[in-house]
Each structure stands twice: as structure tokens, then as C-alpha cells.
Design an enzyme around this catalytic site. Structure first.
Site, PDB file in Angstrom:
ATOM      1  CE  LYS A  59      -4.021  -2.160   0.039  1.00  9.95           C
ATOM      2  NZ  LYS A  59      -5.097  -1.960  -0.949  1.00  9.95           N
TER       3      LYS A  59
ATOM      4  CB  SER B 287       0.251  -7.971  -1.075  1.00  9.00           C
ATOM      5  OG  SER B 287      -0.763  -8.586  -0.469  1.00  9.00           O
TER       6      SER B 287
ATOM      7  CD  GLU C  60     -10.531   3.520   0.455  1.00 10.22           C
ATOM      8  OE1 GLU C  60      -9.581   2.690   0.002  1.00 10.22           O
ATOM      9  OE2 GLU C  60     -10.575   4.744  -0.054  1.00 10.22           O
TER      10      GLU C  60
END
Lengths: 240, 393
Positions: B93, B376, B115
């Protein structure tokens, strides 16, 4: 004459269509009927709550349209819903069969209109205080029936006062379209309705109506509120 | 093997019939401003240089490509792990958020809104906000706040405001709706930092471009490591699909087979139907009346009923395939990777590993194949879930 369009979420309570005749008898010119959607991203807490309540009762877009087909009011019905419902195949035919003549899809802007297939139904576009002039003119040209002027940057919901942006937007729209300009989002009281109608051709009142219905007000009681809006509008001279 | 060319669609923001900009009129100028600013910034070597420097000096890039030797031996396929779990904040991210936060600053925006589902995007946004001095407000479903209490604390520690979302399923879908509602009220000042390859144009394209660093790096690393230069399979988990989109971007024009792995209960690409939500047209789980269904996954980050528009397009083209994995398979894969390699993946990432475990040695993933798997994120955030779910007997 100034136009008054109260809103109701279809299927919000049992026997909800009784509110439609109450609105009509109270002097509404059109009625906006919301077809509930699971994820109402443009709506504030009151209309979200009413959509959830309707869905929890098993309401579907089809069931709302069936209810409308069964009652038939004497004034135009304008459906409003989200793109995910409005873009489904057969939606236009379902509207027509229900006697609905207008449509508002708040998350379907100008640029995405081509995907909408609702022949015979007038699609009213929304304009916002942030909309630049060139785009506002295009909205004026391509809107049908009326232009829905969003009074304030925000979601639907009651507010204490009419936003200054409402006045500016209504005036800008009047310069680019001959269609009636109806102000909505946040118009909550007869005073605000009168103030809005001084600059626009009419008002749309949603959350203030729905809060009363969610609080248990009867069709007669909500009808009296709509009549008070009508009375406030009748004191305002026409814009043109 | 001949290379495969997948060209971007001609209409900006459209991937075939997917994508678009289905937002209230009030947000159109905000979307246009972001699109214009991104387009200029991405073409500006100064912006790219600043981002590149931050990614290396702050976020820890490039991340390694780790050969999973023991797992490979067990499965009979060669598994290479792209280690996004080793980035600062612990997931991919950060790649996207640093890009968007720099863009927000370039646009003169004074605060960030976001969000989050699992909390990793929220933590990354809170981190970037702290780094650049931008206040951050994060919308998070109440249910996810319970599941990811540590990440809630991390966000608050970093100075972000976490706003509980109590509507609907109280997960990522509702947090995204609430963030959009808030954005409308604050579009002049706030920059909406979207966490995946979803949302109105330009977000899906922009987020993919910020995440393509994963795929570009992995492509170079594979060229150095593998005799064939490219792997046979490229596998990544898919919620909205940003780590997969970034990984695939490096390989979409090669012969590598692309596999996106979704949670069984959040399988927009595998089981969704065309629809519109959160500003874009794509594949969404929905009922016969057009109401969006609630997704269910043990991984909060995969608990989203749709998939980014580019994934829907790659699916239709047949360029990528999308498969599903159960909660139990994902948990088992997390434990297996931890024990075989000493790497505890996020449960999201464990979905990608789980598919490899299941498919290895079958016609889906023949023995002897070479498989790149994007990890990830790391599993520290999932310890509570693992304590409850993992059978360590």
C-alpha cells in the site's frame, strides 16, 4: 407558480403509497420516488436509513414500481435511483409500465449518460455549485423536464439554513437553460423553501419528509408539512 | 513463445466497457483535477525522481525476490516471492500512497482522506500524512476496526483520525461509500487517497501506475534470476486488486500466465456481474435486483464485493484468470509458508500462496513450472485471527 417536489423512498413502510396521495392533496406538483439501493453514496444519514429500512422489508426496485403501477397518481412521478439499478436491462420499460415519466440518477453524470436506455422517460440531470460554466450549459441543454440544482457541496440531508451556493447556482443555471430549475439537498423548512424559490423555479424536499416518515408520522401529518411548504412557495413571485 | 500485447483502451479511464466515472456531479471537477494533475506529474521527471527517492530511502525499495526453496521442493514447482511485506508499513500500500500524497501536495490540497479495510492502506496513508505534514482522516468499518485493532491504534499513533463506519456490513464497502460522501463535502481542500485500483477515473489507472513498481522490479529480478527470464505464472491476491494490477503490469505483455486469487466470499472477478459502484463500472457481487451483496472473507483486505475495472477487462480478454480460495485454505497456506520459509504473510497474500499450493502438480499449474507470487503484506496484523483460526497441533 413555483414547483414543489417532495421525495419518498419507495417501500419504506407498509402502505407507503398512502403518502403519495397525501402529497398530491397537499399541493405537490411532482413526486420523487426513490428506488432503494444498497449503497446510496450520494445520500446522507436520513435517506440511507430509509433505504435500509425499505430493503430490510424486502423492497426491490420492481416492487416499488409495481406499487406505483397499482396506485396511479394525478401528478407526474419521477423515479430516482443509482446507476447500478438504472443501467440494468429492461429498466426503462419497467418505469414506463409503472407510469413514471421522469428519472434522476445522481451518480450518472453527463459523461456516462450514453449507457442509459430509458426511452419515453425524461432524464433530469444534476448541477452542482462546483460545475464550471461550460459544463453547466451542457447540463442545461441535455437535461429533460427540469434541472436538479444541488444547493450545497454535500450529501442529501436537512440543514439549518439555505447555503449561499444555492442562490448562485440557481442564478447561473437560469442563464443557460429554459427548463425549470429545482433546488434540492438540504431544503428542510417552509422558510428555506420560500427562500430557495425566490431564486429558483421550485424545490425538492427529501430528508425533511423522510425524517418525519421514519419517526412514524402519518400520511396526514406529513401531508400537512408538505402543505406548509406549498404555502411558503405560494408567497413567492415567479422568477419569470 | 510469442509475446502478447494488451494495449490500454482508447478512451481514457475505460477498460473495454469497464471503468468510467460514475460520481455525483459535485465530484466531477475534483476527479478532473486529479486526472490532470496526475497526468502532468507522471510526465514530470522531477515528480518521478522525488517519488523514486522516497520509495528507496523511505519505503525500502527495491524489495527482494526471494526463492522459496523448501516450499518449491515440497510442491514440485519453483516459487519466487516478491516481498512487498518488507516495505515500510508492511505492505504494498505504501507504494501507491506515497505517490498520491506527493500528488496531493503538488495540487495544494491540505488534508488526506482515505478508506481502509484491513487497515494497511489506512496505516500507509497515516504514515505518508505524517511524513508530509498533511492531516489524515481514515474511514473504516466498525467490524474491521474490531478485527484490525492494532492497525487502528497504529493509525492513531501516527496522528490520523479514524472514523468508524456503522452502516451496512460495517466493512470496506461501507467505508468506501462513507469516504465518498465525505469527499463531496470537502472536495476543495481534501485529497481522496483511494487504496486500490477502484473508484472513478483516473484512480484505477493512477493506482496501477503507482503500483507497477512491483511488476517492473519483479520483471527485472526475474530476468536476472531465471534462465527463461520470465516466470511461467504470475500470481497475486485480489480484493480491489492493486497489488495484482501492479504485479501484472510488469508481465502483461509477456507470455507469463496471470492468475488473480480472490477470497471465496469476495470474488468479484470470478463470480461478479457487471454493475456500477463507488464511481466505476466493473464486476460486482449483486443479487437479482441489482443490490450489492456483502462480501465475506477472513481477510479484511479482500472483503470487497467488486474488482478493479482493469481486472474485469483482463478477465474478459482471457489475459488473466481469476480463481478463488477458501478462508481455511488461506490460513493453512499462511502457516505453511511460515514454517517452510520463515515468512508469515498477510492472510490476504496467503490466498495467492494457497492457490499455488492447491494447483501445483495439476494441469492448472504443472510440476516444474516457475511461479512468481506477490506477497503483498506481512502477517503481523493478522495474529489475532491466526490465534483463533490456525490449527497448530
Amino acid at each position: 407558480m413555483k414547483l414543489l417536489m417532495p421525495y419518498i423512498t419507495g417501500g419504506v413502510v407498509p402502505g407507503w403509497t398512502a403518502y403519495l396521495s397525501a402529497f398530491e392533496h397537499a399541493g405537490a406538483d411532482l413526486i420523487e420516488v426513490g428506488l432503494p439501493f444498497s449503497d446510496p453514496t450520494v445520500d446522507g444519514p436520513t435517506i440511507q436509513e430509509s433505504s435500509d429500512a425499505a430493503l430490510a422489508r424486502g423492497t426491490t426496485p420492481a416492487s416499488v414500481l409495481q406499487d406505483l403501477a397499482d396506485v396511479r397518481t394525478g401528478i407526474p412521478l419521477v423515479a430516482s435511483t443509482y446507476a447500478n439499478i438504472a443501467l440494468r436491462p429492461g429498466f426503462g420499460d419497467a418505469l414506463t409500465a409503472a407510469g413514471v415519466t421522469g428519472l434522476i440518477v445522481p451518480d450518472l453524470p453527463l459523461d456516462e449518460l450514453a449507457g442509459l436506455d430509458v426511452p419515453g422517460v425524461q432524464v433530469s440531470l444534476l448541477a452542482s455549485p462546483a460545475t464550471p460554466d461550460v459544463r453547466l450549459a451542457e447540463i442545461g441543454r441535455r437535461s429533460q423536464g427540469f434541472v436538479y440544482a444541488i444547493s450545497v457541496m454535500g450529501t442529501t440531508g436537512e440543514r439549518d439554513r439555505l447555503a449561499p451556493s444555492a442562490v448562485t447556482l440557481a442564478a447561473r443555471l437560469k442563464q443557460v437553460t429554459d427548463l425549470p430549475v429545482l433546488l434540492g439537498f438540504g431544503i428542510s423548512t417552509p422558510e428555506q423553501a420560500g427562500e430557495a424559490a425566490a431564486v429558483a423555479d421550485g424545490v425538492i424536499v427529501g430528508a425533511a419528509v423522510m425524517r418525519r416518515i421514519l419517526d412514524g408520522a402519518s400520511p396526514a401529518e406529513v401531508g400537512a408539512f408538505v402543505a406548509s411548504l406549498r404555502a411558503a412557495l405560494s408567497l413567492v413571485a415567479p422568477v419569470r | 513463445m510469442s509475446s502478447i500485447t494488451v494495449r490500454p483502451t482508447v478512451v481514457p479511464g475505460r477498460y473495454g466497457s469497464y471503468g468510467g466515472r460514475y460520481v455525483p456531479e459535485s465530484l466531477i471537477p475534483a476527479c478532473e483535477a486529479v486526472a490532470e494533475a496526475f497526468s502532468e506529474a507522471w510526465a514530470d521527471p522531477g515528480f518521478r525522481g522525488t517519488l523514486g527517492a522516497l520509495l528507496s530511502a523511505y519505503a525500502g525499495r527495491p524489495t527482494p525476490l526471494t526463492p522459496a526453496l523448501r516450499l518449491s521442493a515440497e510442491l514440485g514447482v519453483t516459487v519466487l516471492l516478491k516481498r512487498e511485506d518488507l516495505t515500510h508499513t508492511g505492505s504494498h500500500k505504501i507504494n501507491n500512497v506515497l505517490g498520491q500524497a506527493l500528488l496531493a501536495r503538488r495540487m495544494g490540497r491540505t488534508r488526506l482522506i482515505a478508506e481502509t479495510g484491513a487497515g494497511m492502506h489506512g496505516v500507509a496513508t497515516a504514515t505518508a500524512g505524517a511524513l508530509l505534514g498533511l492531516p489524515v482522516k481514515v474511514f473504516m468499518g466498525e467490524r474491521d476496526m474490531e478485527r484490525q485493532a492494532h492497525n487502528v491504534f497504529r493509525m492513531r499513533l501516527l496522528g490520523a483520525e479514524v472514523v468508524p463506519v456503522t452502516t451496512g456490513s460495517r466493512t470496506l464497502k461501507d467505508a468506501t461509500s462513507e469516504a465518498m460522501r465525505h469527499w463531496v463535502t470537502d472536495a476543495d481542500e481534501a485529497y481522496y487517497c483511494v487504496g486500490s485500483v477502484i473508484g472513478p477515473h483516473p484512480y484505477p489507472t493512477m493506482v496501477r501506475e503507482f503500483q507497477r513498481v512491483i511488476g517492473d522490479e519483479a520483471r527485472r529480478q526475474c530476468a536476472a534470476e531465471l534462465p527463461a527470464a520470465i516466470p511461467d505464472y504470475v500470481v497475486a491476491c485480489v480484493g480491489g486488486g492493486s497489488n495484482a494490477a501492479g504485479t501484472f503490469a510488469g508481465f502483461v505483455e509477456t507470455s507469463a500466465k496471470l492468475v488473480g486469487v480472490e477470497a471465496e466470499g469476495g470474488s468479484g472477478a470470478a463470480n461478479g456481474e457487471i454493475g456500477v459502484l463507488h464511481g466505476f463500472q466493473s464486476l460486482f457481487l449483486q443479487d437479482e435486483h441489482g443490490q450489492i451483496k456483502e462480501a465475506h472473507s477472513i481477510a479484511a483486505g479482500l472483503d470487497y464485493p467488486g474488482v478493479g475495472p482493469e481486472h474485469a477487462y483482463l478477465r474478459d480478454l482471457g489475459r488473466a484468470r481469476y480463481v478463488t480460495v477458501s478462508d481455511g485454505e488461506a490460513i493453512a497456506a499462511a502457516v505453511r509458508l511460515a514454517r517452510a520459509e520463515g515468512v508469515l504473510p498477510a492472510i490476504e497474500s496467503a490466498h495467492a500462496v494457497a492457490w499455488v499450493v492447491r494447483a501445483a502438480g495439476t494441469p492448472e499449474l504443472p510440476g516444474g513450472s516457475t511461479v512468481l507470487v506477490t506477497l503483498s503484506g506481512r502477517g503481523d496484523k493478522d495474529i489475532t485471527t491466526l490465534i483463533a483460526e490456525a490449527d497448530l497441533a
